[in-house]
Design a protein around this motif. Structure first.
Motif, PDB file in Angstrom:
ATOM      1  N   HIS A 214       0.820  -1.211   0.000  1.00 15.90           N
ATOM      2  CA  HIS A 214       0.000   0.000   0.000  1.00 15.90           C
ATOM      3  C   HIS A 214       0.856   1.263   0.000  1.00 15.90           C
ATOM      4  CE1 HIS A 214       0.935  -0.827   4.223  1.00 15.90           C
ATOM      5  NE2 HIS A 214       0.825   0.464   4.421  1.00 15.90           N
ATOM      6  N   ALA A 215       2.117   1.137   0.461  1.00 14.83           N
ATOM      7  CA  ALA A 215       3.028   2.280   0.504  1.00 14.83           C
ATOM      8  C   ALA A 215       4.051   2.247  -0.623  1.00 14.83           C
ATOM      9  CB  ALA A 215       3.736   2.321   1.857  1.00 14.83           C
ATOM     10  N   GLY A 216       3.910   1.302  -1.547  1.00 19.13           N
ATOM     11  CA  GLY A 216       4.836   1.212  -2.677  1.00 19.13           C
ATOM     12  C   GLY A 216       6.057   0.360  -2.420  1.00 19.13           C
ATOM     13  N   PHE A 217       6.086  -0.357  -1.294  1.00 21.42           N
ATOM     14  CA  PHE A 217       7.201  -1.243  -0.965  1.00 21.42           C
ATOM     15  C   PHE A 217       6.726  -2.697  -1.055  1.00 21.42           C
ATOM     16  CE2 PHE A 217       8.246   2.744   1.046  1.00 21.42           C
ATOM     17  CZ  PHE A 217       9.614   2.879   0.824  1.00 21.42           C
ATOM     18  N   HIS A 218       7.347  -3.476  -1.927  1.00 20.31           N
ATOM     19  CA  HIS A 218       6.976  -4.869  -2.142  1.00 20.31           C
ATOM     20  C   HIS A 218       8.162  -5.754  -1.762  1.00 20.31           C
ATOM     21  CE1 HIS A 218       3.380  -3.801  -4.656  1.00 20.31           C
ATOM     22  NE2 HIS A 218       4.072  -2.673  -4.731  1.00 20.31           N
ATOM     23  N   ALA A 219       7.880  -6.949  -1.264  1.00 19.62           N
ATOM     24  CA  ALA A 219       8.961  -7.864  -0.865  1.00 19.62           C
ATOM     25  C   ALA A 219       8.573  -9.299  -1.181  1.00 19.62           C
ATOM     26  CB  ALA A 219       9.262  -7.715   0.627  1.00 19.62           C
ATOM     27  N   LEU A 220       9.535 -10.043  -1.688  1.00 18.97           N
ATOM     28  CA  LEU A 220       9.358 -11.458  -2.014  1.00 18.97           C
ATOM     29  C   LEU A 220      10.562 -12.228  -1.510  1.00 18.97           C
ATOM     30  CD1 LEU A 220       7.778 -13.710  -3.648  1.00 18.97           C
ATOM     31  CD2 LEU A 220       9.365 -13.193  -5.521  1.00 18.97           C
ATOM     32  N   GLN A 221      10.328 -13.338  -0.820  1.00 16.67           N
ATOM     33  CA  GLN A 221      11.422 -14.209  -0.383  1.00 16.67           C
ATOM     34  C   GLN A 221      11.573 -15.369  -1.365  1.00 16.67           C
ATOM     35  OE1 GLN A 221      12.269 -15.305   3.902  1.00 16.67           O
ATOM     36  NE2 GLN A 221      11.516 -17.286   3.193  1.00 16.67           N
ATOM     37  N   ILE A 222      12.822 -15.668  -1.717  1.00 19.54           N
ATOM     38  CA  ILE A 222      13.133 -16.803  -2.585  1.00 19.54           C
ATOM     39  C   ILE A 222      14.032 -17.766  -1.824  1.00 19.54           C
ATOM     40  CG2 ILE A 222      14.313 -17.554  -4.683  1.00 19.54           C
ATOM     41  CD1 ILE A 222      13.526 -15.026  -6.043  1.00 19.54           C
ATOM     42  N   GLU A 223      13.600 -19.014  -1.706  1.00 17.99           N
ATOM     43  CA  GLU A 223      14.396 -20.085  -1.100  1.00 17.99           C
ATOM     44  C   GLU A 223      14.800 -21.065  -2.197  1.00 17.99           C
ATOM     45  OE1 GLU A 223      15.335 -20.731   2.055  1.00 17.99           O
ATOM     46  OE2 GLU A 223      14.117 -19.380   3.302  1.00 17.99           O
ATOM     47  N   ILE A 224      16.088 -21.365  -2.273  1.00 18.45           N
ATOM     48  CA  ILE A 224      16.628 -22.231  -3.313  1.00 18.45           C
ATOM     49  C   ILE A 224      17.151 -23.519  -2.688  1.00 18.45           C
ATOM     50  CG2 ILE A 224      18.326 -22.411  -5.183  1.00 18.45           C
ATOM     51  CD1 ILE A 224      18.540 -19.302  -5.025  1.00 18.45           C
ATOM     52  N   CYS A 225      16.784 -24.650  -3.228  1.00 22.43           N
ATOM     53  CA  CYS A 225      17.286 -25.924  -2.711  1.00 22.43           C
ATOM     54  C   CYS A 225      18.792 -26.014  -2.954  1.00 22.43           C
ATOM     55  CB  CYS A 225      16.566 -27.078  -3.405  1.00 22.43           C
ATOM     56  SG  CYS A 225      17.029 -28.696  -2.764  1.00 22.43           S
ATOM     57  N   ARG A 226      19.541 -26.263  -1.891  1.00 21.39           N
ATOM     58  CA  ARG A 226      21.004 -26.216  -1.970  1.00 21.39           C
ATOM     59  C   ARG A 226      21.593 -27.294  -2.874  1.00 21.39           C
ATOM     60  NH1 ARG A 226      21.606 -25.238   4.543  1.00 21.39           N
ATOM     61  NH2 ARG A 226      20.848 -23.067   4.510  1.00 21.39           N
ATOM     62  N   SER A 227      20.910 -28.414  -3.002  1.00 20.52           N
ATOM     63  CA  SER A 227      21.462 -29.491  -3.829  1.00 20.52           C
ATOM     64  C   SER A 227      21.529 -29.113  -5.295  1.00 20.52           C
ATOM     65  CB  SER A 227      20.642 -30.772  -3.657  1.00 20.52           C
ATOM     66  OG  SER A 227      19.307 -30.582  -4.091  1.00 20.52           O
ATOM     67  N   LEU A 228      20.860 -28.024  -5.701  1.00 15.24           N
ATOM     68  CA  LEU A 228      20.935 -27.572  -7.090  1.00 15.24           C
ATOM     69  C   LEU A 228      22.315 -27.043  -7.453  1.00 15.24           C
ATOM     70  CD1 LEU A 228      17.560 -25.612  -7.444  1.00 15.24           C
ATOM     71  CD2 LEU A 228      18.115 -27.848  -8.447  1.00 15.24           C
ATOM     72  N   TYR A 229      23.062 -26.571  -6.451  1.00 15.13           N
ATOM     73  CA  TYR A 229      24.295 -25.850  -6.787  1.00 15.13           C
ATOM     74  C   TYR A 229      25.482 -26.134  -5.864  1.00 15.13           C
ATOM     75  CZ  TYR A 229      23.326 -22.607  -2.916  1.00 15.13           C
ATOM     76  OH  TYR A 229      23.108 -22.057  -1.677  1.00 15.13           O
ATOM     77  N   MET A 230      25.298 -26.931  -4.809  1.00 18.41           N
ATOM     78  CA  MET A 230      26.405 -27.140  -3.888  1.00 18.41           C
ATOM     79  C   MET A 230      26.366 -28.523  -3.260  1.00 18.41           C
ATOM     80  SD  MET A 230      25.296 -24.908  -0.511  1.00 18.41           S
ATOM     81  CE  MET A 230      26.485 -25.694   0.588  1.00 18.41           C
ATOM     82  N   ASP A 231      27.540 -28.958  -2.797  1.00 20.37           N
ATOM     83  CA  ASP A 231      27.665 -30.162  -1.973  1.00 20.37           C
ATOM     84  C   ASP A 231      27.430 -29.713  -0.541  1.00 20.37           C
ATOM     85  OD1 ASP A 231      28.789 -32.091  -0.198  1.00 20.37           O
ATOM     86  OD2 ASP A 231      30.001 -32.904  -1.811  1.00 20.37           O
ATOM     87  N   GLU A 232      26.293 -30.091   0.022  1.00 21.96           N
ATOM     88  CA  GLU A 232      25.916 -29.594   1.342  1.00 21.96           C
ATOM     89  C   GLU A 232      26.814 -30.124   2.449  1.00 21.96           C
ATOM     90  OE1 GLU A 232      21.367 -29.335   1.755  1.00 21.96           O
ATOM     91  OE2 GLU A 232      21.676 -30.703   0.066  1.00 21.96           O
ATOM     92  N   ARG A 233      27.343 -31.312   2.283  1.00 25.40           N
ATOM     93  CA  ARG A 233      28.188 -31.906   3.332  1.00 25.40           C
ATOM     94  C   ARG A 233      29.530 -31.191   3.423  1.00 25.40           C
ATOM     95  NH1 ARG A 233      32.118 -35.622   3.463  1.00 25.40           N
ATOM     96  NH2 ARG A 233      31.888 -36.052   1.241  1.00 25.40           N
ATOM     97  N   ARG A 234      30.120 -30.862   2.276  1.00 30.66           N
ATOM     98  CA  ARG A 234      31.441 -30.231   2.267  1.00 30.66           C
ATOM     99  C   ARG A 234      31.375 -28.714   2.106  1.00 30.66           C
ATOM    100  NH1 ARG A 234      34.793 -31.699  -2.017  1.00 30.66           N
ATOM    101  NH2 ARG A 234      32.961 -32.134  -3.318  1.00 30.66           N
ATOM    102  N   CYS A 235      30.196 -28.186   1.828  1.00 34.69           N
ATOM    103  CA  CYS A 235      29.994 -26.748   1.640  1.00 34.69           C
ATOM    104  C   CYS A 235      30.874 -26.194   0.514  1.00 34.69           C
ATOM    105  CB  CYS A 235      30.256 -25.993   2.949  1.00 34.69           C
ATOM    106  SG  CYS A 235      29.412 -24.384   3.017  1.00 34.69           S
ATOM    107  N   VAL A 236      30.780 -26.830  -0.645  1.00 34.71           N
ATOM    108  CA  VAL A 236      31.500 -26.379  -1.833  1.00 34.71           C
ATOM    109  C   VAL A 236      30.535 -26.360  -3.016  1.00 34.71           C
ATOM    110  CG1 VAL A 236      33.766 -27.191  -1.059  1.00 34.71           C
ATOM    111  CG2 VAL A 236      32.285 -28.723  -2.378  1.00 34.71           C
ATOM    112  N   LYS A 237      30.831 -25.518  -3.995  1.00 37.01           N
ATOM    113  CA  LYS A 237      29.998 -25.428  -5.191  1.00 37.01           C
ATOM    114  C   LYS A 237      30.132 -26.700  -6.032  1.00 37.01           C
ATOM    115  CE  LYS A 237      31.038 -20.505  -5.602  1.00 37.01           C
ATOM    116  NZ  LYS A 237      31.718 -19.510  -6.447  1.00 37.01           N
ATOM    117  N   THR A 238      29.063 -27.007  -6.762  1.00 31.92           N
ATOM    118  CA  THR A 238      29.094 -28.097  -7.734  1.00 31.92           C
ATOM    119  C   THR A 238      28.964 -27.503  -9.145  1.00 31.92           C
ATOM    120  OG1 THR A 238      26.696 -28.384  -7.627  1.00 31.92           O
ATOM    121  CG2 THR A 238      28.038 -29.695  -6.097  1.00 31.92           C
ATOM    122  N   GLY A 239      28.950 -28.386 -10.124  1.00 34.12           N
ATOM    123  CA  GLY A 239      28.837 -27.927 -11.500  1.00 34.12           C
ATOM    124  C   GLY A 239      27.527 -27.235 -11.808  1.00 34.12           C
TER     125      GLY A 239
END
Length: 271
Positions: A214-239
């Motif tokens: 109503h005041a011109g401020f909009h907000a959206l939260q985006i949550e991304i599944c970590r397995s799409l881009y990283m090795d969760e156990r070692r905390c490193v990026k994947t391909g």
């Protein structure tokens, strides 16, 4: 459009590490690791990006400034502290008690002054900066969208459903114009991703505070599944990192092409 990455910080203060009973890799499980890098390309496309360098386990800016667990501290918290929220009860207040839901962070109690100092030095400056970015954008063009960027563990479950690739949160239709979340979901699904809305993540403090359509401020939260881009156990990026980042830039471009945003969102019934 202003992008916020409040949980991707990975600079761990030495005193914090010394006070913790956990090793560094375990502490990093609370990070939205590399999310700031996934969205870095929005800057060259004309949007602002703000990120925290300090880690979420140290201080969480996606909480009220004084959402604190009194059992964590030696000394008396100020009377205005929110000590009874659901997030505090779960160990995930402004200063978290746990990572990975069960791992206690600290070897002993913290001094109240330490908590108040972190809030003054980290929480308040982050929000001054974010409010400044959002306010300047709104004054320039009449409305602003804050996209709060997060990642979620791949073991999260949505009832009996399969894990979604993305969860979009607009606080059940109240924090942004309907065309915002509709456009993001459409774009992601066209790219081949699965998308859920508001379950299990409807949006936190940032989405609530900066989502005032109503005041011109909009907000959206985006949550991304970590397995799409990283090795969760070692905390490193994947391909998958480069591919996902490229797709997210298509989403950013779709948001940038939106016209003036409606003042009233399409509210949905909260569950």
């Amino acid at each position: 459009v202003v992008f916020s990455s409040p949980h991707s910080g990975k600079v761990y203060p030495r005193r914090f590490l010394e006070a913790s009973r956990l090793d560094a890799l375990t502490l990093r499980r609370s990070e939205d690791a590399f999310v700031d890098e996934l969205f870095a390309g929005v800057v060259e496309r004309g949007s602002a990006l703000i990120r925290a360098h300090f880690p979420r386990a140290f201080l969480d800016v996606n909480r009220e400034p004084y959402e604190l667990d009194p059992h964590m501290f030696s000394g008396r918290l100020p009377p205005f502290a929110n000590t009874r929220s659901v997030r505090v009860a779960g160990g995930l207040g402004t200063i978290a008690r746990v990572v990975s839901e069960t791992e206690e962070i600290y070897a002993g109690p913290l001094q109240v002054d330490e908590a108040l100092d972190r809030i003054e030095r980290y929480h308040k400056p982050y929000h001054r900066a974010l409010r400044g970015l959002a306010g300047r954008a709104k004054r320039a063009v009449g409305s602003v969208l804050v996209v709060d960027c997060h990642s979620m563990p791949s073991q999260a479950r949505l009832g009996d459903k399969r894990q979604s690739d993305f969860v979009l949160g607009d606080r059940y239709g109240t924090s942004c114009a309907a065309e915002v979340i509709d456009r993001v979901q459409e774009c992601l699904e066209q790219l081949g991703y699965t998308v859920s809305r508001n379950r299990p993540y409807a949006g936190g403090y940032i989405t609530e505070q900066y989502g005032q359509p109503h005041a011109g401020f909009h907000a959206l939260q985006i949550e991304i599944c970590r397995s799409l881009y990283m090795d969760e156990r070692r905390c490193v990026k994947t391909g998958g990192f480069a591919w996902l980042s490229s797709d997210l830039m298509k989403v950013a471009e779709a948001l940038g092409s939106l016209g003036p945003l409606a003042a009233r969102p399409r509210a949905e019934a909260a569950e």
